[in-house]
Write a protein that holds these residues in place. Sequence first.
Motif, PDB file in Angstrom:
ATOM      1  N   PRO A  63      30.541  28.796 -15.560  1.00 41.93           N
ATOM      2  CA  PRO A  63      29.512  28.182 -16.221  1.00 41.93           C
ATOM      3  C   PRO A  63      27.889  28.824 -15.751  1.00 41.93           C
ATOM      4  O   PRO A  63      27.020  28.707 -16.463  1.00 41.93           O
ATOM      5  CB  PRO A  63      29.462  26.857 -15.582  1.00 41.93           C
ATOM      6  CG  PRO A  63      30.239  26.811 -14.293  1.00 41.93           C
ATOM      7  CD  PRO A  63      31.036  28.057 -14.619  1.00 41.93           C
ATOM      8  N   LEU A  64      28.003  29.603 -14.794  1.00 45.75           N
ATOM      9  CA  LEU A  64      26.723  30.012 -14.303  1.00 45.75           C
ATOM     10  C   LEU A  64      26.218  31.042 -15.212  1.00 45.75           C
ATOM     11  O   LEU A  64      25.036  31.444 -15.381  1.00 45.75           O
ATOM     12  CB  LEU A  64      26.986  31.055 -13.121  1.00 45.75           C
ATOM     13  CG  LEU A  64      27.195  29.836 -11.973  1.00 45.75           C
ATOM     14  CD1 LEU A  64      27.411  30.337 -10.414  1.00 45.75           C
ATOM     15  CD2 LEU A  64      26.379  28.759 -11.616  1.00 45.75           C
ATOM     16  N   VAL A  65      27.132  31.813 -16.135  1.00 43.93           N
ATOM     17  CA  VAL A  65      26.645  32.641 -17.334  1.00 43.93           C
ATOM     18  C   VAL A  65      25.811  32.048 -18.343  1.00 43.93           C
ATOM     19  O   VAL A  65      24.895  32.572 -18.498  1.00 43.93           O
ATOM     20  CB  VAL A  65      27.900  33.105 -18.031  1.00 43.93           C
ATOM     21  CG1 VAL A  65      27.639  33.918 -19.199  1.00 43.93           C
ATOM     22  CG2 VAL A  65      28.886  33.889 -17.145  1.00 43.93           C
ATOM     23  N   PHE A  66      25.768  30.693 -18.424  1.00 47.64           N
ATOM     24  CA  PHE A  66      25.197  30.094 -19.394  1.00 47.64           C
ATOM     25  C   PHE A  66      24.164  28.974 -18.804  1.00 47.64           C
ATOM     26  O   PHE A  66      23.419  28.546 -19.444  1.00 47.64           O
ATOM     27  CB  PHE A  66      25.950  29.344 -20.792  1.00 47.64           C
ATOM     28  CG  PHE A  66      26.950  28.499 -20.515  1.00 47.64           C
ATOM     29  CD1 PHE A  66      28.537  29.067 -20.176  1.00 47.64           C
ATOM     30  CD2 PHE A  66      26.879  27.361 -20.135  1.00 47.64           C
ATOM     31  CE1 PHE A  66      29.524  28.241 -19.959  1.00 47.64           C
ATOM     32  CE2 PHE A  66      28.081  26.502 -19.777  1.00 47.64           C
ATOM     33  CZ  PHE A  66      29.208  26.911 -19.754  1.00 47.64           C
ATOM     34  N   LEU A  91      34.563  28.835  -3.068  1.00 43.18           N
ATOM     35  CA  LEU A  91      35.183  27.879  -3.951  1.00 43.18           C
ATOM     36  C   LEU A  91      34.392  28.321  -5.253  1.00 43.18           C
ATOM     37  O   LEU A  91      33.311  28.567  -5.228  1.00 43.18           O
ATOM     38  CB  LEU A  91      34.806  26.318  -3.652  1.00 43.18           C
ATOM     39  CG  LEU A  91      35.352  25.619  -2.446  1.00 43.18           C
ATOM     40  CD1 LEU A  91      34.880  24.253  -2.682  1.00 43.18           C
ATOM     41  CD2 LEU A  91      36.941  25.772  -2.493  1.00 43.18           C
ATOM     42  N   LEU A  92      35.425  28.400  -6.219  1.00 43.99           N
ATOM     43  CA  LEU A  92      35.042  28.963  -7.562  1.00 43.99           C
ATOM     44  C   LEU A  92      35.097  27.900  -8.653  1.00 43.99           C
ATOM     45  O   LEU A  92      35.793  27.041  -8.522  1.00 43.99           O
ATOM     46  CB  LEU A  92      35.978  30.119  -8.189  1.00 43.99           C
ATOM     47  CG  LEU A  92      36.038  31.593  -7.437  1.00 43.99           C
ATOM     48  CD1 LEU A  92      37.064  32.316  -8.332  1.00 43.99           C
ATOM     49  CD2 LEU A  92      34.432  32.063  -7.687  1.00 43.99           C
ATOM     50  N   ILE A  93      33.839  27.890  -9.338  1.00 42.54           N
ATOM     51  CA  ILE A  93      33.952  26.826 -10.290  1.00 42.54           C
ATOM     52  C   ILE A  93      34.116  27.462 -11.669  1.00 42.54           C
ATOM     53  O   ILE A  93      33.403  28.561 -12.115  1.00 42.54           O
ATOM     54  CB  ILE A  93      32.609  26.299 -10.236  1.00 42.54           C
ATOM     55  CG1 ILE A  93      32.210  25.722  -8.958  1.00 42.54           C
ATOM     56  CG2 ILE A  93      32.539  25.049 -11.521  1.00 42.54           C
ATOM     57  CD1 ILE A  93      30.989  25.198  -8.838  1.00 42.54           C
ATOM     58  N   PHE A  94      34.968  26.940 -12.554  1.00 45.79           N
ATOM     59  CA  PHE A  94      35.218  27.113 -13.898  1.00 45.79           C
ATOM     60  C   PHE A  94      34.993  25.663 -14.943  1.00 45.79           C
ATOM     61  O   PHE A  94      35.527  24.780 -14.215  1.00 45.79           O
ATOM     62  CB  PHE A  94      36.376  27.961 -14.160  1.00 45.79           C
ATOM     63  CG  PHE A  94      36.694  29.410 -13.793  1.00 45.79           C
ATOM     64  CD1 PHE A  94      36.775  29.572 -12.477  1.00 45.79           C
ATOM     65  CD2 PHE A  94      36.402  30.486 -14.707  1.00 45.79           C
ATOM     66  CE1 PHE A  94      36.882  30.988 -12.123  1.00 45.79           C
ATOM     67  CE2 PHE A  94      36.729  31.717 -14.453  1.00 45.79           C
ATOM     68  CZ  PHE A  94      36.754  31.899 -13.010  1.00 45.79           C
ATOM     69  N   VAL A  95      34.749  26.138 -16.047  1.00 47.13           N
ATOM     70  CA  VAL A  95      34.565  24.902 -16.878  1.00 47.13           C
ATOM     71  C   VAL A  95      35.487  25.145 -18.205  1.00 47.13           C
ATOM     72  O   VAL A  95      35.812  26.307 -18.521  1.00 47.13           O
ATOM     73  CB  VAL A  95      33.265  24.708 -17.362  1.00 47.13           C
ATOM     74  CG1 VAL A  95      32.516  24.111 -16.150  1.00 47.13           C
ATOM     75  CG2 VAL A  95      32.519  25.827 -18.128  1.00 47.13           C
ATOM     76  N   VAL A  96      36.127  24.206 -18.695  1.00 53.16           N
ATOM     77  CA  VAL A  96      37.056  24.158 -19.978  1.00 53.16           C
ATOM     78  C   VAL A  96      35.990  24.334 -21.055  1.00 53.16           C
ATOM     79  O   VAL A  96      35.129  23.586 -21.435  1.00 53.16           O
ATOM     80  CB  VAL A  96      37.660  23.165 -20.018  1.00 53.16           C
ATOM     81  CG1 VAL A  96      38.633  23.195 -21.146  1.00 53.16           C
ATOM     82  CG2 VAL A  96      38.885  22.853 -18.611  1.00 53.16           C
ATOM     83  N   ILE A  97      36.541  25.258 -22.012  1.00 53.52           N
ATOM     84  CA  ILE A  97      35.931  25.730 -23.116  1.00 53.52           C
ATOM     85  C   ILE A  97      36.551  25.122 -24.510  1.00 53.52           C
ATOM     86  O   ILE A  97      37.742  25.449 -24.516  1.00 53.52           O
ATOM     87  CB  ILE A  97      35.612  27.264 -23.187  1.00 53.52           C
ATOM     88  CG1 ILE A  97      34.890  27.930 -22.066  1.00 53.52           C
ATOM     89  CG2 ILE A  97      35.140  27.643 -24.507  1.00 53.52           C
ATOM     90  CD1 ILE A  97      33.200  27.305 -22.321  1.00 53.52           C
ATOM     91  N   ASN A  98      35.857  24.731 -25.257  1.00 55.34           N
ATOM     92  CA  ASN A  98      36.422  24.378 -26.563  1.00 55.34           C
ATOM     93  C   ASN A  98      35.530  24.927 -27.784  1.00 55.34           C
ATOM     94  O   ASN A  98      34.279  25.329 -27.609  1.00 55.34           O
ATOM     95  CB  ASN A  98      36.390  22.858 -26.873  1.00 55.34           C
ATOM     96  CG  ASN A  98      37.809  22.316 -26.567  1.00 55.34           C
ATOM     97  OD1 ASN A  98      38.595  22.445 -27.202  1.00 55.34           O
ATOM     98  ND2 ASN A  98      37.758  21.517 -25.576  1.00 55.34           N
ATOM     99  N   ILE A  99      36.171  25.213 -29.001  1.00 56.09           N
ATOM    100  CA  ILE A  99      35.516  25.686 -29.844  1.00 56.09           C
ATOM    101  C   ILE A  99      35.307  24.971 -31.056  1.00 56.09           C
ATOM    102  O   ILE A  99      36.610  24.228 -31.522  1.00 56.09           O
ATOM    103  CB  ILE A  99      36.243  27.195 -30.444  1.00 56.09           C
ATOM    104  CG1 ILE A  99      35.700  28.084 -29.074  1.00 56.09           C
ATOM    105  CG2 ILE A  99      35.491  27.775 -31.798  1.00 56.09           C
ATOM    106  CD1 ILE A  99      36.875  28.771 -28.826  1.00 56.09           C
ATOM    107  N   LYS A 100      34.151  24.369 -31.570  1.00 50.32           N
ATOM    108  CA  LYS A 100      34.320  23.269 -32.585  1.00 50.32           C
ATOM    109  C   LYS A 100      34.005  24.127 -33.976  1.00 50.32           C
ATOM    110  O   LYS A 100      32.894  24.628 -33.939  1.00 50.32           O
ATOM    111  CB  LYS A 100      33.149  22.196 -32.487  1.00 50.32           C
ATOM    112  CG  LYS A 100      33.526  21.293 -31.451  1.00 50.32           C
ATOM    113  CD  LYS A 100      32.543  20.420 -30.845  1.00 50.32           C
ATOM    114  CE  LYS A 100      32.626  18.784 -31.369  1.00 50.32           C
ATOM    115  NZ  LYS A 100      33.888  18.114 -30.631  1.00 50.32           N
ATOM    116  N   GLU A 101      34.740  23.903 -34.950  1.00 54.75           N
ATOM    117  CA  GLU A 101      34.402  24.708 -36.062  1.00 54.75           C
ATOM    118  C   GLU A 101      33.280  24.061 -36.957  1.00 54.75           C
ATOM    119  O   GLU A 101      33.449  22.520 -36.878  1.00 54.75           O
ATOM    120  CB  GLU A 101      35.659  24.732 -37.136  1.00 54.75           C
ATOM    121  CG  GLU A 101      36.540  25.851 -37.198  1.00 54.75           C
ATOM    122  CD  GLU A 101      37.875  25.661 -36.490  1.00 54.75           C
ATOM    123  OE1 GLU A 101      38.674  24.840 -36.748  1.00 54.75           O
ATOM    124  OE2 GLU A 101      38.226  26.584 -35.838  1.00 54.75           O
TER     125      GLU A 101
END
Lengths: 151, 83
Positions: A63-66, A91-101
């Motif tokens: 998430p730190l990318v955005f 500790l690493l943090i990742f977030v779940v990504i979704n794509i909405k058409e």
Amino acid sequence: MKINTRKFGEIDIDEKNILTMPEGLPGFPDFERFVLIEDPKTAPFCWFQSIETPNLSLVVMNPLVFKPDYQLDMKTLIDGRDWQGAKQEELLIFVVINIKEGDPKNKITANLMGPLIFNLEQNEVVQIALCDSDYSHQFDVLEAISNMKNG
Amino acid sequence: MLVLSRKLKEEILIGKNIRITVLDIEGGSVKIGIKAPKDISILRMEVVEKIQNENIASASKELDVISAAADLLKKTLSKESKD
């Protein structure tokens, strides 16, 4: 060790990289063992792939990318489970990504309300719920990146 | 499901160490106090459902849709750093 995946076919993984979710994965209670796959063709997305079933893989990213100011109360997190030896920086943090058409273009959303926390030292991952925060489960990634420069 | 009626300030004990108190009742809303060991997670159901649903949706996306989104994201990131 070889595993079968629907999206990448048969792939070779190092058993040292197998991650377990001691608290399970919300929505998929029967599956506990995963690996994190980085595919250069779909970077900066990564894949949280189940090693127990080829069909299960979540799109995740850092998430730190955005959202460089994304912050969690790591101390409470560490205290609340059996991670006494873990250092916050490890500790690493990742977030779940979704794509909405959508129209005119697709939206890329991130679940900032339910991040995945990776404890690589113990090869464990938990997905926590930040219910008291203002973070959205469908945070607009592209809009945040545009605002980063203009804001 | 066990159904109990409680009046204001009355309590419920679950197991040996989860304690529920009715703190306030106003209009259609109940304020509930919960005392439990810190390794027991207590979450509003809507929050749990939102997280579950985002996981399920993410797992159902096809590779071509994700690749296209990754390209769009890379483009947006490089556009912002050129300015």
